[in-house]
Design a protein around this motif. Structure first.
Motif, PDB file in Angstrom:
ATOM      1  N   ASP A  47       1.022  -0.855   0.225  1.00 53.69           N
ATOM      2  CA  ASP A  47       0.479   0.373   0.155  1.00 53.69           C
ATOM      3  C   ASP A  47       0.985   0.938  -0.526  1.00 53.69           C
ATOM      4  O   ASP A  47       0.543   2.255  -0.744  1.00 53.69           O
ATOM      5  N   HIS A  71      -6.276  -3.043  -9.057  1.00 55.34           N
ATOM      6  CA  HIS A  71      -6.118  -3.834  -8.793  1.00 55.34           C
ATOM      7  C   HIS A  71      -5.198  -4.451  -7.854  1.00 55.34           C
ATOM      8  O   HIS A  71      -4.115  -4.360  -8.260  1.00 55.34           O
ATOM      9  N   ASP A 131      -7.323  -3.403   4.031  1.00 57.49           N
ATOM     10  CA  ASP A 131      -7.932  -3.309   2.456  1.00 57.49           C
ATOM     11  C   ASP A 131      -8.597  -2.198   1.908  1.00 57.49           C
ATOM     12  O   ASP A 131      -8.893  -1.587   2.870  1.00 57.49           O
ATOM     13  N   GLY A 132      -8.003  -1.782   0.932  1.00 59.60           N
ATOM     14  CA  GLY A 132      -8.172  -1.061  -0.063  1.00 59.60           C
ATOM     15  C   GLY A 132      -9.608  -1.831  -0.814  1.00 59.60           C
ATOM     16  O   GLY A 132     -10.039  -2.744  -1.323  1.00 59.60           O
ATOM     17  N   GLU A 133      -9.617  -0.447  -1.344  1.00 60.51           N
ATOM     18  CA  GLU A 133     -10.986  -0.468  -2.263  1.00 60.51           C
ATOM     19  C   GLU A 133     -10.806  -0.897  -4.245  1.00 60.51           C
ATOM     20  O   GLU A 133     -11.698  -1.823  -4.680  1.00 60.51           O
ATOM     21  N   ASN A 134      -9.765  -1.381  -4.370  1.00 60.37           N
ATOM     22  CA  ASN A 134      -9.744  -2.036  -5.523  1.00 60.37           C
ATOM     23  C   ASN A 134      -8.440  -3.824  -5.152  1.00 60.37           C
ATOM     24  O   ASN A 134      -8.221  -4.013  -5.778  1.00 60.37           O
ATOM     25  N   ASP A 135      -8.561  -4.435  -3.807  1.00 59.25           N
ATOM     26  CA  ASP A 135      -7.997  -5.173  -3.172  1.00 59.25           C
ATOM     27  C   ASP A 135      -9.386  -6.751  -3.695  1.00 59.25           C
ATOM     28  O   ASP A 135     -10.534  -6.363  -3.334  1.00 59.25           O
TER      29      ASP A 135
END
Length: 648
Positions: free
Chosen positions: A194, A206, A220-224
Motif C-alpha cells: 500500500d 487491482h 483492505d483497499g477498495e481495489n483489493d
C-alpha cells in the motif's frame, strides 16, 4: 572429490563436451535447432537465430508456444498428471504440501481465469510480491498462461524499491500475500504494498491478496481482491499462444546508477535453454527431485525453482526457511533426506552459515542422503575451503558454477550431463557452457593471454535464454552490455582463463556488490547515506566477508560544524539504508573520515579503498590527488575495523 567426479556414471548416452561445445560455437543455428526439437511447439520455428535490423539477435522467431503449457499441460498429456510437480517445505510454519502436475495445473488455470476476469490480457504486466509459498509459483505460471509478463519483486524489499519497479513496469495488477515469515518474526507485506502504491506515480487497477492467516496487519483497499474468493468464482482457462520472442518476464537487477535494470526474458529461447541446462549442466533426469534453495524473487528462483524443473519434468522443491535457525543447521540435510533430493543448488553463503554452526558436520551424519548426486553452488565466488568442506562432508561432487541475472542460466560450469567431467580446480567455475564463447579481453579489446587478468566477455551472439534487451531502455542495454567491446557482451566481471581453458572469475569491475548472492548497488546505498543531514560526502564499497562473500562499508565525511557522535551517525545511517533498500543490504559499519581518496578529476578511488579494507596490495595511481590520504585510510581501518567483520 576429484575422483568422485571422474568415477560418477550416468545413464545418458555418451556425449563429448569438447565436440558439443565446438559445434555450439561454430554452428549455433543447427545446434540450437536440435535443442529446440526437445520441447513442444504449437508452431515450430523455421530457424534458430535471427539478426534484426537494429543489430540485436532473436531466437526461434516464428515459433509459437506457451511456457505454462510446457511446464504443466505437456506432462499431463504424456500421462504424468499424478506425478508430484511441487513439494512445498516450510520449517518456519512447520508445514509440508505436495502438488501433482494436475493439481498445479488446475490452480494455475483457475488463477489465470481470475486474472483474465480482472482484465489482464496478453502483453500486460503483473507484479508479484510474495513469500516462498506455492501461490507465488502459481501466480508466475498463471501470468505465463495468459501471455502476461510477470515481474517478481523479492518480498524483503522496502516500499521505495517496490515503487520504483511499479513505475517502471506499470503493472495492471499486483499479486501479494498478507505476510512473509522469517525466524521468529512475521513481516506484514500488505502495508508495504500500500505504501509503495501511494509513493508510485503509476497505480495498478487491482491488488490480489492471499491471506496466510498468520495474524499480520491487512489493510483492505477498495481495489483489493481476496485471492481465495477470486479462485472460487473464476473459471479455469486454457493457455494463450505466444510468439517465441514475446516477453515471459521482467526481473530487476541493480544498476550502477542506482536505478534498477529490467532484464527481459523471452518465451522461446528461455524454454529451450531451461530444458537444455537441466540435462546437460545439472545432469538431472525427468521424474527426479531437483532443489534450488533460493527465492523466487531472484533469477535462480525463476530459472531453477519454477521454470527449468517443471519444463523438464522434474519434481521441484519450494523451501521457505533459512539454512540455519529454522530450526538449526540440519535443515538442508533434513529436506534432502525427507524428499529424496537428487540434485541440489544453493549459494556458498548458505554452506558457510551451516559450516559456522556445525563445523564438524555432525548434523549431516544424522540423515541418509543416499540419493543426492551433486551439490551445485553459485551466486557469488566460492572459496576453496567451503567447496572442500561440503565435498568432504557430503561425499558428493560439489560444482561451483558462474552465471548472472542477465544470462538466466549458467555461463561457466562443469557440465555434469556429459560423460567427461573435469577435475575441479578450487576458485574456478571450470569451463564455458555450450553456447557461450567466453573470452578475456584487455582494455583495448584484444584477447588476453592465459592467466592474464582482464574483462570477462562473451562473443555475440549470446545463446538462447539470455537477455535480448532491457525493459523500455534499449539505450542503457547497449551502453551497459554491448558498447564496451564491439561484437561482445560485457559481463561486468573481471577474470582470467588458464592454459587448460578453466575460467576464473575474480569479481565485479563496477560498483555492484554481491551480498550473500544478492547483487546490490553501492551507488543506491550512497544516495541514502548522502541524504543524512550531517553527511557532506560519502562512498560505499563492498569488502570481503567470510560468511556473506561481501558486505557494504560506508565512509562518510561530515559537514563542517557537525557534532554528531560516530555511534549515533552509524545507527541512523544503518537504519536509513534498511528502510530505503531493506535488510538484505546488510550495511552495518559506517566510518567517519576527514576526506576521501580521489583522482584529480574527482573520481573516488573505490577499488583502492576495497583493497586497503581487504588487506590486499594495490598500486597508487598517478592520477591521485593526494597520496597521503591513503595512509590515513589505512590507519583508520586498522584502528576501527578489527573484528568487525570477523575477517580471517
Amino acid at each position: 572429490m576429484h575422483k568422485q567426479i571422474k568415477q560418477t556414471t550416468r545413464t545418458m548416452a555418451q556425449i563429448n563436451y569438447e565436440q558439443e561445445f565446438k559445434r555450439s560455437i561454430k554452428d549455433p543455428e543447427n545446434f540450437w535447432m536440435d535443442q529446440a526439437s526437445q520441447i513442444s511447439w504449437f508452431q515450430k520455428p523455421t530457424r534458430a537465430i535471427s539478426k534484426e535490423a537494429n543489430g540485436f539477435y532473436q531466437w526461434f522467431k516464428g515459433g509459437k508456444l506457451n511456457t505454462s503449457y510446457l511446464a504443466l499441460d505437456a506432462h499431463i498429456e504424456n500421462g504424468r498428471g499424478d506425478d508430484i510437480a511441487l513439494i512445498y517445505d516450510s520449517p518456519v510454519t512447520q508445514s509440508i504440501a505436495k502438488h501433482t502436475y494436475l493439481e498445479l495445473r488446475d490452480m494455475v488455470s483457475r488463477l489465470a481465469g481470475g486474472m483474465q476476469r480482472l482484465g489482464v490480457e496478453k502483453g500486460d504486466t503483473v507484479i508479484i510480491y510474495m513469500p516462498m509459498i506455492p501461490q507465488a509459483v502459481v501466480s508466475m505460471l498463471a501470468c505465463a498462461r495468459l501471455g502476461a509478463i510477470h515481474s517478481v519483486v523479492f518480498g524483503g524489499f522496502a516500499p521505495h524499491e517496490l515503487a520504483i519497479r511499479i513505475d517502471d513496469a506499470k503493472p495492471k495488477l499486483i499479486i501479494t500475500a498478507t505476510s512473509g515469515i522469517e525466524v521468529n518474526r512475521i513481516i506484514p507485506y500488505k502495508p508495504m504494498v500500500d505504501e509503495a502504491i501511494k509513493t508510485a506515480t503509476h497505480s495498478p487497477e487491482h491488488v490480489i491478496v492471499f491471506n496466510r492467516k498468520l495474524g499480520a496487519i491487512r489493510p483492505d483497499g477498495e481495489n483489493d481482491i481476496d485471492y481465495a474468493t477470486l479462485m472460487k468464482i473464476a473459471d479455469p482457462v486454457r493457455w494463450t499462444e505466444v510468439d517465441a520472442t514475446d516477453p515471459l518476464y521482467i526481473l530487476y537487477t541493480s544498476g550502477t546508477t542506482g536505478k534498477p535494470k529490467g532484464i527481459i526474458r523471452d518465451n522461446g529461447g528461455h524454454a529451450v535453454a531451461m530444458h537444455y541446462s537441466m540435462k546437460h549442466v545439472y545432469g538431472v533426469n525427468p521424474r527426479e527431485v531437483f532443489w534450488a534453495a533460493s527465492d523466487v524473487g531472484w533469477v535462480v528462483g525463476h530459472s531453477y525453482i519454477v521454470y527449468a524443473p517443471l519444463i523438464y519434468g522434474c519434481t521441484t522443491v519450494l523451501f521457505e526457511g533459512k539454512p540455519v535457525r529454522t530450526p538449526d543447521a540440519s535443515t538442508f540435510w533434513r529436506v534432502i533426506n525427507d524428499h529424496d533430493v537428487n540434485v541440489m543448488f544453493t549459494a556458498p553463503t548458505a554452506i558457510r552459515a551451516i559450516k559456522k554452526e556445525d563445523p564438524n558436520g555432525e548434523f549431516i551424519k544424522q540423515f541418509k542422503m543416499c540419493n543426492l548426486r551433486y551439490l551445485f553452488l553459485a551466486g557469488e565466488r566460492c572459496d576453496a575451503s567451503t567447496l572442500e568442506w561440503a565435498g568432504e562432508k557430503l561425499n558428493v561432487p560439489v560444482i561451483d558454477h558462474w552465471w548472472q541475472t542477465e544470462s538466466g542460466w549458467p555461463i561457466v560450469a562443469n557440465m555434469m550431463g556429459f560423460e567427461n567431467h573435469f577435475e575441479v580446480k578450487p576458485g574456478s567455475a571450470t569451463k564455458p557452457v555450450c553456447g557461450y564463447d567466453v573470452q578475456i579481453l584487455r582494455e583495448d579489446g584484444t584477447q588476453a593471454q592465459p592467466r592474464e587478468e582482464g574483462y570477462v566477455a562473451v562473443k555475440l551472439p549470446l545463446p538462447p535464454g539470455t537477455l535480448p534487451n532491457l525493459w523500455g531502455d534499449t539505450e542503457r542495454f547497449v551502453k551497459g552490455y554491448l558498447q564496451r567491446f564491439e561484437g561482445y557482451y560485457f559481463s561486468g566481471d573481471g577474470g582470467y582463463i588458464d592454459e587448460e581453458g578453466y575460467v576464473f572469475i575474480t569479481g565485479r569491475v563496477d560498483d555492484i556488490i554481491n551480498v550473500a548472492g544478492h547483487r546490490l548497488s553501492t551507488a543506491e546505498m550512497e544516495e541514502v547515506v548522502a541524504k543524512h543531514p550531517d553527511v557532506a560526502e560519502c562512498c560505499v564499497v563492498g569488502i570481503e566477508d567470510d560468511l556473506k562473500g561481501q558486505v557494504p562499508l560506508a565512509l562518510a565525511v561530515l559537514k563542517a560544524g557537525s557534532e554528531i557522535e560516530h555511534f549515533q551517525l552509524q545507527s541512523e545511517v544503518v537504519n536509513d539504508v534498511r528502510k530505503a533498500i531493506g535488510p538484505v543490504a546488510a550495511l552495518k559499519k559506517v566510518l567517519v573520515v576527514e576526506r576521501l581518496p580521489k583522482t584529480r578529476s574527482g573520481k573516488i578511488l573505490r577499488k583502492i579503498i576495497r583493497a586497503i579494507a581487504d588487506g590486499k596490495e594495490y598500486n597508487v595511481p598517478s592520477t591521485i590527488d593526494d597520496p597521503e590520504i591513503l595512509s590515513e585510510i589505512q590507519n583508520l581501518f586498522e584502528g576501527q575495523m578489527v573484528g568487525v567483520f570477523e575477517k580471517k
